[in-house]
Design a protein around this motif. Structure first.
Motif, PDB file in Angstrom:
ATOM      1  N   GLU A  72      34.710  55.677  81.844  1.00 13.61           N
ATOM      2  CA  GLU A  72      33.880  56.229  82.920  1.00 13.61           C
ATOM      3  C   GLU A  72      33.834  55.288  84.123  1.00 13.61           C
ATOM      4  N   SER A  73      33.834  53.984  83.870  1.00 16.51           N
ATOM      5  CA  SER A  73      33.816  53.030  84.985  1.00 16.51           C
ATOM      6  C   SER A  73      35.106  53.097  85.794  1.00 16.51           C
ATOM      7  N   LEU A  74      36.259  53.222  85.122  1.00 21.13           N
ATOM      8  CA  LEU A  74      37.523  53.390  85.835  1.00 21.13           C
ATOM      9  C   LEU A  74      37.547  54.695  86.618  1.00 21.13           C
ATOM     10  N   THR A  75      36.970  55.738  86.035  1.00 24.31           N
ATOM     11  CA  THR A  75      36.902  57.015  86.739  1.00 24.31           C
ATOM     12  C   THR A  75      36.075  56.886  88.015  1.00 24.31           C
ATOM     13  N   ASN A  76      34.928  56.214  87.921  1.00 28.82           N
ATOM     14  CA  ASN A  76      34.083  56.030  89.098  1.00 28.82           C
ATOM     15  C   ASN A  76      34.778  55.163  90.147  1.00 28.82           C
ATOM     16  N   ALA A  77      35.492  54.111  89.702  1.00 28.99           N
ATOM     17  CA  ALA A  77      36.203  53.253  90.658  1.00 28.99           C
ATOM     18  C   ALA A  77      37.289  54.041  91.372  1.00 28.99           C
ATOM     19  N   ARG A  78      37.987  54.904  90.627  1.00 26.21           N
ATOM     20  CA  ARG A  78      39.036  55.717  91.234  1.00 26.21           C
ATOM     21  C   ARG A  78      38.454  56.697  92.255  1.00 26.21           C
ATOM     22  N   LYS A  79      37.256  57.190  92.000  1.00 24.68           N
ATOM     23  CA  LYS A  79      36.649  58.172  92.895  1.00 24.68           C
ATOM     24  C   LYS A  79      36.023  57.519  94.114  1.00 24.68           C
ATOM     25  N   ARG A 119      27.701  64.898  76.511  1.00 25.16           N
ATOM     26  CA  ARG A 119      28.102  63.575  76.997  1.00 25.16           C
ATOM     27  C   ARG A 119      29.572  63.307  76.702  1.00 25.16           C
ATOM     28  N   GLU A 120      29.978  63.688  75.490  1.00 22.98           N
ATOM     29  CA  GLU A 120      31.378  63.469  75.130  1.00 22.98           C
ATOM     30  C   GLU A 120      32.306  64.279  76.037  1.00 22.98           C
ATOM     31  N   MET A 121      31.901  65.512  76.329  1.00 24.13           N
ATOM     32  CA  MET A 121      32.729  66.355  77.202  1.00 24.13           C
ATOM     33  C   MET A 121      32.818  65.755  78.602  1.00 24.13           C
ATOM     34  N   HIS A 122      31.688  65.232  79.094  1.00 24.15           N
ATOM     35  CA  HIS A 122      31.706  64.630  80.423  1.00 24.15           C
ATOM     36  C   HIS A 122      32.605  63.400  80.443  1.00 24.15           C
ATOM     37  N   ASP A 123      32.439  62.538  79.435  1.00 26.61           N
ATOM     38  CA  ASP A 123      33.218  61.306  79.420  1.00 26.61           C
ATOM     39  C   ASP A 123      34.712  61.574  79.284  1.00 26.61           C
ATOM     40  N   VAL A 124      35.056  62.573  78.471  1.00 30.25           N
ATOM     41  CA  VAL A 124      36.470  62.859  78.230  1.00 30.25           C
ATOM     42  C   VAL A 124      37.097  63.557  79.423  1.00 30.25           C
ATOM     43  N   LEU A 125      36.457  64.606  79.901  1.00 27.13           N
ATOM     44  CA  LEU A 125      37.086  65.431  80.934  1.00 27.13           C
ATOM     45  C   LEU A 125      37.002  64.809  82.316  1.00 27.13           C
ATOM     46  N   ALA A 126      35.940  64.020  82.572  1.00 29.67           N
ATOM     47  CA  ALA A 126      35.814  63.449  83.917  1.00 29.67           C
ATOM     48  C   ALA A 126      37.006  62.557  84.241  1.00 29.67           C
ATOM     49  N   HIS A 127      37.447  61.799  83.268  1.00 30.47           N
ATOM     50  CA  HIS A 127      38.587  60.909  83.503  1.00 30.47           C
ATOM     51  C   HIS A 127      39.847  61.712  83.815  1.00 30.47           C
ATOM     52  N   LEU A 159      43.128  69.789  78.571  1.00 28.84           N
ATOM     53  CA  LEU A 159      43.072  70.989  77.746  1.00 28.84           C
ATOM     54  C   LEU A 159      42.969  70.641  76.265  1.00 28.84           C
ATOM     55  N   GLN A 160      43.707  69.618  75.834  1.00 29.42           N
ATOM     56  CA  GLN A 160      43.656  69.197  74.435  1.00 29.42           C
ATOM     57  C   GLN A 160      42.257  68.693  74.063  1.00 29.42           C
ATOM     58  N   ASP A 161      41.676  67.873  74.946  1.00 23.67           N
ATOM     59  CA  ASP A 161      40.325  67.368  74.681  1.00 23.67           C
ATOM     60  C   ASP A 161      39.308  68.503  74.664  1.00 23.67           C
ATOM     61  N   LEU A 162      39.446  69.425  75.604  1.00 19.67           N
ATOM     62  CA  LEU A 162      38.519  70.549  75.646  1.00 19.67           C
ATOM     63  C   LEU A 162      38.660  71.422  74.407  1.00 19.67           C
ATOM     64  N   ARG A 163      39.897  71.601  73.928  1.00 16.78           N
ATOM     65  CA  ARG A 163      40.119  72.390  72.714  1.00 16.78           C
ATOM     66  C   ARG A 163      39.438  71.727  71.513  1.00 16.78           C
ATOM     67  N   GLU A 164      39.499  70.414  71.429  1.00 17.10           N
ATOM     68  CA  GLU A 164      38.852  69.714  70.320  1.00 17.10           C
ATOM     69  C   GLU A 164      37.337  69.856  70.372  1.00 17.10           C
ATOM     70  N   ILE A 165      36.762  69.735  71.577  1.00 16.96           N
ATOM     71  CA  ILE A 165      35.303  69.842  71.704  1.00 16.96           C
ATOM     72  C   ILE A 165      34.844  71.253  71.357  1.00 16.96           C
TER      73      ILE A 165
END
Length: 419
Positions: A337-344, A223-231, A269-275
């Protein structure tokens, strides 16, 4: 029929390593079913041989004493005494079969006990074996038969030294004592088996709890990966699409979009490296970036505005830093996530982010955007964002609602507890 019910167990051969000979074969094979040979009986241990030989010697010793008493009994003829000794010898030899057929042997010794005093020791050993290896209902029937025929036995061959009533009572008490001794041994074995089964169940439950904890941890990381990377990846997709469809855009706009793409890729990439670091180390690296809270909501809105979104932030929380970290992090992820969905799904529309609440009443996060004008180009996605947000809010002890309103606007509203 077995001593106890045999459940499906895990082989544990090291449990009795070095001291198997001290344990009965029935106990070892209950604890270690892997040693059971298909179609064959469990192999006797050294203890079994010692106990069986001792039982045989005891039966022979009792038989010799009884044979001497029968020979001196004036109420028994010589022919009857000879038959008595013959049946007693057969009963003593049958003691070696007590482990193979405990019920059959105990039942067969009932008439032998009536006809032969010499078989008395073997009869008691058979009853004891039955009490150890079979359920109580079998023991009750056989022991009851043995006690019931005692009066008949002393009617046919009265004791030369004791009165009839005393002989009957003493023999019945002796049979009951032997049965009680056997039941005590069986109870101790069953207690040992139950404790072992309980320990195995506890180990299994601990393993299942550990597996469940690992699964929950993986789901949380997912879930954290989805929330971080989706944006971040949505920003990449939107700006890359803008460059694709507007190759003749002004140089400044192209440079700004490329800068956003570069910055978003770097952040992703930074977020993915942390996860991935969390997955490798089992815990978050202390040197990594702190998790975002409600304080970082201004930065999130600023990033979205730089990406070309129209975002209005209405924060009515006096001190965002006072919001508990877990609640603030959940609120941040919901807004992200809501801003990401609005942008999409509604590009170009004006998105309003409202945050209200206080201690005791809870924190309310609301993100609303009007319906888009015209056809919206398809942006790849998993379609699980709102499901993940609902689950995240539920895990935090709150609730989340989402859907279209009467005027076509889409709203995401979440309530989170704020003690």
């Amino acid at each position: 029929m077995s001593t106890v019910s045999r459940d499906e167990t895990v082989s544990d051969p090291e449990t009795f390593a070095g001291r198997r000979w001290l344990m009965p074969s029935a106990v070892i094979h209950e604890f270690d079913p892997s040693t059971v040979r298909p179609g064959r009986r469990p192999r006797r241990t050294a203890r079994d041989w010692l106990v069986d030989f001792s039982c045989f010697l005891l039966a022979v010793l009792v038989g010799l004493i009884a044979a001497d008493a029968v020979g001196d009994n004036p109420h028994v003829s010589q022919t009857a005494a000879d038959l008595d000794q013959l049946l007693g010898a057969l009963a003593c030899a049958a003691v070696w079969l007590r482990r193979r057929w405990p019920f059959g042997l105990a039942l067969a010794t009932v008439p032998l006990g009536v006809l032969s005093d010499t078989a008395g020791g073997a009869c008691l050993i058979a009853v004891f074996t039955l009490a150890v290896h079979r359920p109580f209902r079998y023991v009750a029937w056989v022991a009851g038969l043995n006690i019931a025929v005692v009066p008949l036995t002393f009617r046919l061959r009265p004791d030369a030294d004791l009165p009839y009533l005393v002989s009957v009572v003493l023999t019945a008490v002796l049979v009951a004592a032997v049965v009680g001794w056997g039941l005590l041994v069986r109870a101790k074995r069953q207690l040992m088996f139950s404790l072992r089964d309980r320990a195995r169940r506890a180990e299994t439950e601990a393993r299942l709890r550990a597996e469940q904890a690992q699964r929950l941890a993986r789901e949380a990381i997912a879930r954290e990966m989805h929330d971080v990377l989706a944006h971040r990846l949505t920003l990449l997709s939107v700006h890359a699409g803008a460059l694709e469809f507007r190759p003749d855009a002004p140089q400044e706009e192209v440079a700004r979009a490329a800068g956003v793409i570069r910055e978003s890729a770097h952040e992703a990439l930074q977020d993915l490296r942390e996860i991935i670091g969390v997955l490798r180390a089992g815990e978050q690296d202390e040197g990594g970036r702190p998790q975002p809270t409600l304080v970082a909501l201004d930065t999130l809105v600023a990033e979205s505005r730089e990406a070309g979104m129209k975002v209005i932030l209405d924060s009515r929380v006096t001190d965002p830093a006072a919001v508990p970290a877990s609640v603030g992090r959940t609120a941040y992820r919901i807004a992200q996530e809501s801003l990401t969905n609005a942008r999409k799904h509604a590009p170009g529309t004006e998105v309003t982010v409202t945050v209200t609440g206080g201690p005791g009443s809870g924190l309310v996060v609301s993100v609303c955007n009007p319906a888009p004008e015209g056809e919206v180009p398809h942006v790849p996605g998993s379609g699980q964002g709102l499901i993940g947000l609902t689950e995240r809010a539920t895990l935090a002890g709150g609730r989340l609602e989402h859907g279209a309103e009467a005027d076509g606007a889409f709203r995401v509203r979440a309530w989170l507890p704020w003690p």
